[in-house]
Design a protein around this motif. Structure first.
Motif, PDB file in Angstrom:
ATOM      1  N   VAL A 315       0.855  -1.192   0.000  1.00 42.01           N
ATOM      2  CA  VAL A 315       0.000   0.000   0.000  1.00 42.01           C
ATOM      3  C   VAL A 315       0.890   1.241   0.000  1.00 42.01           C
ATOM      4  CG1 VAL A 315      -1.710   1.309   1.327  1.00 42.01           C
ATOM      5  CG2 VAL A 315      -1.864  -1.193   1.208  1.00 42.01           C
ATOM      6  N   THR A 316       0.584   2.206  -0.877  1.00 35.70           N
ATOM      7  CA  THR A 316       1.415   3.412  -0.980  1.00 35.70           C
ATOM      8  C   THR A 316       0.700   4.685  -0.550  1.00 35.70           C
ATOM      9  OG1 THR A 316       0.803   3.589  -3.325  1.00 35.70           O
ATOM     10  CG2 THR A 316       2.859   2.445  -2.815  1.00 35.70           C
ATOM     11  N   SER A 317      -0.629   4.623  -0.365  1.00 40.93           N
ATOM     12  CA  SER A 317      -1.370   5.791   0.126  1.00 40.93           C
ATOM     13  C   SER A 317      -2.672   5.325   0.756  1.00 40.93           C
ATOM     14  CB  SER A 317      -1.661   6.786  -1.004  1.00 40.93           C
ATOM     15  OG  SER A 317      -2.612   6.246  -1.916  1.00 40.93           O
ATOM     16  N   MET A 318      -3.305   6.214   1.509  1.00 45.02           N
ATOM     17  CA  MET A 318      -4.562   5.885   2.171  1.00 45.02           C
ATOM     18  C   MET A 318      -5.579   7.005   2.000  1.00 45.02           C
ATOM     19  SD  MET A 318      -3.517   4.107   5.792  1.00 45.02           S
ATOM     20  CE  MET A 318      -2.341   2.756   5.875  1.00 45.02           C
ATOM     21  N   ALA A 319      -6.850   6.604   1.996  1.00 47.78           N
ATOM     22  CA  ALA A 319      -7.965   7.547   2.063  1.00 47.78           C
ATOM     23  C   ALA A 319      -8.825   7.110   3.238  1.00 47.78           C
ATOM     24  CB  ALA A 319      -8.774   7.527   0.772  1.00 47.78           C
ATOM     25  N   ILE A 320      -9.090   8.018   4.165  1.00 46.29           N
ATOM     26  CA  ILE A 320      -9.887   7.697   5.349  1.00 46.29           C
ATOM     27  C   ILE A 320     -11.228   8.409   5.222  1.00 46.29           C
ATOM     28  CG2 ILE A 320      -9.995   7.752   7.861  1.00 46.29           C
ATOM     29  CD1 ILE A 320      -6.974   7.686   7.926  1.00 46.29           C
ATOM     30  N   THR A 321     -12.292   7.632   5.112  1.00 42.54           N
ATOM     31  CA  THR A 321     -13.615   8.172   4.803  1.00 42.54           C
ATOM     32  C   THR A 321     -14.498   8.257   6.046  1.00 42.54           C
ATOM     33  OG1 THR A 321     -14.564   5.988   4.350  1.00 42.54           O
ATOM     34  CG2 THR A 321     -13.461   7.104   2.522  1.00 42.54           C
ATOM     35  N   LYS A 322     -15.662   8.878   5.873  1.00 45.95           N
ATOM     36  CA  LYS A 322     -16.741   8.914   6.864  1.00 45.95           C
ATOM     37  C   LYS A 322     -16.314   9.536   8.197  1.00 45.95           C
ATOM     38  CE  LYS A 322     -18.689   4.747   4.750  1.00 45.95           C
ATOM     39  NZ  LYS A 322     -19.311   3.415   4.951  1.00 45.95           N
ATOM     40  N   LEU A 323     -15.468  10.563   8.141  1.00 46.17           N
ATOM     41  CA  LEU A 323     -15.044  11.235   9.369  1.00 46.17           C
ATOM     42  C   LEU A 323     -16.111  12.193   9.888  1.00 46.17           C
ATOM     43  CD1 LEU A 323     -11.268  11.987   8.629  1.00 46.17           C
ATOM     44  CD2 LEU A 323     -12.222  10.249  10.148  1.00 46.17           C
ATOM     45  N   ASP A 324     -17.011  12.610   9.005  1.00 42.39           N
ATOM     46  CA  ASP A 324     -18.102  13.469   9.446  1.00 42.39           C
ATOM     47  C   ASP A 324     -19.101  12.616  10.227  1.00 42.39           C
ATOM     48  OD1 ASP A 324     -18.582  12.173   6.902  1.00 42.39           O
ATOM     49  OD2 ASP A 324     -20.567  13.106   6.972  1.00 42.39           O
ATOM     50  N   GLY A 325     -19.646  13.165  11.286  1.00 43.38           N
ATOM     51  CA  GLY A 325     -20.648  12.439  12.048  1.00 43.38           C
ATOM     52  C   GLY A 325     -20.087  11.403  13.001  1.00 43.38           C
ATOM     53  N   THR A 326     -18.759  11.374  13.186  1.00 45.51           N
ATOM     54  CA  THR A 326     -18.162  10.431  14.126  1.00 45.51           C
ATOM     55  C   THR A 326     -17.203  11.162  15.053  1.00 45.51           C
ATOM     56  OG1 THR A 326     -16.840   8.406  14.356  1.00 45.51           O
ATOM     57  CG2 THR A 326     -16.274   9.865  12.540  1.00 45.51           C
ATOM     58  N   ALA A 327     -16.983  10.589  16.242  1.00 47.78           N
ATOM     59  CA  ALA A 327     -16.025  11.171  17.194  1.00 47.78           C
ATOM     60  C   ALA A 327     -14.697  10.427  17.145  1.00 47.78           C
ATOM     61  CB  ALA A 327     -16.605  11.113  18.600  1.00 47.78           C
ATOM     62  N   LYS A 328     -14.458   9.668  16.061  1.00 46.32           N
ATOM     63  CA  LYS A 328     -13.293   8.807  15.965  1.00 46.32           C
ATOM     64  C   LYS A 328     -12.232   9.354  15.013  1.00 46.32           C
ATOM     65  CE  LYS A 328     -16.123   4.710  16.938  1.00 46.32           C
ATOM     66  NZ  LYS A 328     -15.534   4.352  18.220  1.00 46.32           N
ATOM     67  N   GLY A 329     -12.196  10.668  14.833  1.00 50.56           N
ATOM     68  CA  GLY A 329     -11.222  11.274  13.923  1.00 50.56           C
ATOM     69  C   GLY A 329      -9.781  11.077  14.334  1.00 50.56           C
ATOM     70  N   GLY A 330      -9.566  10.644  15.587  1.00 45.45           N
ATOM     71  CA  GLY A 330      -8.206  10.385  16.042  1.00 45.45           C
ATOM     72  C   GLY A 330      -7.508   9.274  15.276  1.00 45.45           C
ATOM     73  N   VAL A 331      -8.282   8.435  14.553  1.00 46.29           N
ATOM     74  CA  VAL A 331      -7.671   7.343  13.789  1.00 46.29           C
ATOM     75  C   VAL A 331      -6.706   7.875  12.730  1.00 46.29           C
ATOM     76  CG1 VAL A 331      -9.619   5.779  14.132  1.00 46.29           C
ATOM     77  CG2 VAL A 331      -9.575   7.237  12.115  1.00 46.29           C
ATOM     78  N   VAL A 332      -6.962   9.078  12.225  1.00 50.26           N
ATOM     79  CA  VAL A 332      -6.073   9.655  11.210  1.00 50.26           C
ATOM     80  C   VAL A 332      -4.664   9.811  11.771  1.00 50.26           C
ATOM     81  CG1 VAL A 332      -5.634  11.661   9.742  1.00 50.26           C
ATOM     82  CG2 VAL A 332      -7.980  10.864  10.081  1.00 50.26           C
ATOM     83  N   ILE A 333      -4.573  10.270  13.016  1.00 53.40           N
ATOM     84  CA  ILE A 333      -3.270  10.473  13.664  1.00 53.40           C
ATOM     85  C   ILE A 333      -2.584   9.135  13.894  1.00 53.40           C
ATOM     86  CG2 ILE A 333      -2.114  11.381  15.720  1.00 53.40           C
ATOM     87  CD1 ILE A 333      -4.655  13.209  16.053  1.00 53.40           C
ATOM     88  N   GLY A 334      -3.322   8.170  14.452  1.00 60.89           N
ATOM     89  CA  GLY A 334      -2.738   6.876  14.773  1.00 60.89           C
ATOM     90  C   GLY A 334      -2.311   6.095  13.556  1.00 60.89           C
ATOM     91  N   ILE A 335      -3.139   6.071  12.520  1.00 65.22           N
ATOM     92  CA  ILE A 335      -2.816   5.312  11.312  1.00 65.22           C
ATOM     93  C   ILE A 335      -1.605   5.917  10.606  1.00 65.22           C
ATOM     94  CG2 ILE A 335      -3.655   4.837   8.976  1.00 65.22           C
ATOM     95  CD1 ILE A 335      -6.373   4.200  10.239  1.00 65.22           C
ATOM     96  N   SER A 336      -1.562   7.243  10.547  1.00 65.40           N
ATOM     97  CA  SER A 336      -0.415   7.908   9.948  1.00 65.40           C
ATOM     98  C   SER A 336       0.872   7.564  10.689  1.00 65.40           C
ATOM     99  CB  SER A 336      -0.625   9.430   9.962  1.00 65.40           C
ATOM    100  OG  SER A 336       0.556  10.109   9.606  1.00 65.40           O
ATOM    101  N   ASP A 337       0.803   7.537  12.027  1.00 67.83           N
ATOM    102  CA  ASP A 337       1.984   7.264  12.845  1.00 67.83           C
ATOM    103  C   ASP A 337       2.423   5.810  12.746  1.00 67.83           C
ATOM    104  OD1 ASP A 337       3.990   7.664  14.909  1.00 67.83           O
ATOM    105  OD2 ASP A 337       2.621   6.611  16.255  1.00 67.83           O
TER     106      ASP A 337
END
Length: 371
Positions: A315-337
């Motif tokens: 895998v060379t890139s990611m798209a993280i969907t459905k961030l609207d309407g959820t309180a789980k936006g922290g996954v962007v930080i963790g997955i990137s790290d």
């Protein structure tokens, strides 16, 4: 490129003096344009051979920022609500505050490993500065998260261009069923087309019921061609036909949809490897990007999906969907790290323009806001 003509009402003397009728007709035309998803240039325009994918995204910056702020609103409220309760009645950052902060980060879906990384950084800062008040904690968190995203190969997407000699530029899209993979492909196709690029879709998810039909609908809606075969066909054969057609028709960008079955990792690995090998018979260095689509609203489950797919293919890139309407936006930080793979897009709503290039600085600013 295919041109589509939206027929609107003519505007001669029938509208003279009737502003209300004119406004209504204009709105009808505008809605028709939005549904088709076409820019409809008034005159033919020449496309640049190495045109930037994301010149289109540089427009309407203010509107994009508003969408980002709104999309992260629940994550922001949840995170800072927990943080406020954690430091209530405390004046300085000590071991107890750091223990509470650790719990806040983990329960905000940042992930255990990333949380420990952030806590370690803050501990080093407290040891260096000797005294850090709880009032400074938000600013320190903001700095450390921004620094983490900068270090972890998450470059801002804006300004990316098709590399010289990479035409067609082939993006193979992977992800489990239900994460918004086909929708992401459709929105990307629309946005690339708005940027002046010639786009083609390949319906290589031939196993899931209605998958081919869904991507065909998106192709019709966006106004780009879709290469398909019957359900149950060999996905590699579909990919081969798609790239052959793309080369013959001077296409700039090809998006290949794939099946998202995780019940058998070896089977998934073999299938994706075969698709790559077959595509390389037409375009030797294809695919140029293997994009993993993850559903951000699933929190920790997104981490598990990322582990499975990164083990099965490069895998060379990611798209993280459905961030609207959820309180789980922290996954962007963790997955990137944790995965050190660029997060290229984030999904913040249903609209075509709500799939945005990921900008780490703007993400952190929206998350922390005026806190």
């Amino acid at each position: 490129m295919a041109a589509y003509q939206i027929t609107c009402f003519k505007f001669p003397h029938m509208f003279c003096g009737n502003v209300k009728m004119l406004k209504s007709s204009l709105n009808l035309c505008l809605n028709a344009w939005r549904f088709r998803g076409n820019a409809l240039p008034l005159r033919p325009q020449k496309r640049k051979a190495a045109m930037g994918f994301f010149n289109f995204f540089s427009r309407n910056k203010e509107q994009q920022k508003e969408t980002l702020d709104k999309g992260l609103e629940k994550t922001k409220e949840s995170f800072f609500g927990k943080l406020t309760r954690a430091v209530a009645g405390k004046s300085r950052v000590d071991d107890d505050v750091l223990d509470d902060l650790e719990e806040v980060l983990v329960t905000s879906d940042v992930g255990v490993d990333t949380t420990l990384n952030i806590i370690r950084r803050i501990e080093e800062r407290v040891a260096r500065d000797k005294y850090v008040s709880t009032g400074e904690l938000n600013g320190i968190l903001r700095d450390e998260i921004a620094s983490l995203l900068t270090e972890n190969n998450t470059a801002d997407t804006e300004g990316f261009q098709i590399p010289e000699g990479k035409k067609p530029y082939v993006i193979m899209v992977v992800g489990v069923n239900g994460v918004g993979k086909t929708t992401t492909i459709g929105k990307l196709a629309w946005q690339f087309k708005q940027a002046g690029l010639k786009v083609m879709l390949g319906a290589a998810d031939t196993f899931r019921a209605a998958a081919v039909e869904q991507i065909v609908i998106w192709g019709e809606r966006v106004g780009v061609p879709v290469v398909k075969q019957q359900m149950g066909s060999d996905p590699a054969s579909v990919a081969f036909d798609t790239l052959s057609s793309a080369v013959a028709n001077d296409v700039d960008v090809v998006l290949i949809d794939t099946a998202g079955r995780l019940h058998n990792k070896k089977g998934l690995m073999d299938e994706l490897s075969k698709i790559k090998r077959v595509m390389q018979k037409v375009v030797p260095d294809a695919p140029h990007d293997v994009m993993l689509v993850l559903d951000g609203s699933t929190g920790q489950n997104a981490f598990e999906q990322a582990k499975q797919f990164t083990a099965a293919t490069a895998v060379t890139s990611m798209a993280i969907t459905k961030l609207d309407g959820t309180a789980k936006g922290g996954v962007v930080i963790g997955i990137s790290d944790q995965f050190k793979i660029p997060v290229r897009y984030i999904g913040l709503g249903e609209g075509m323009e709500d799939l945005q290039p990921f900008n780490r600085k703007e993400f952190v600013e929206s998350l922390f806001g005026n806190k």
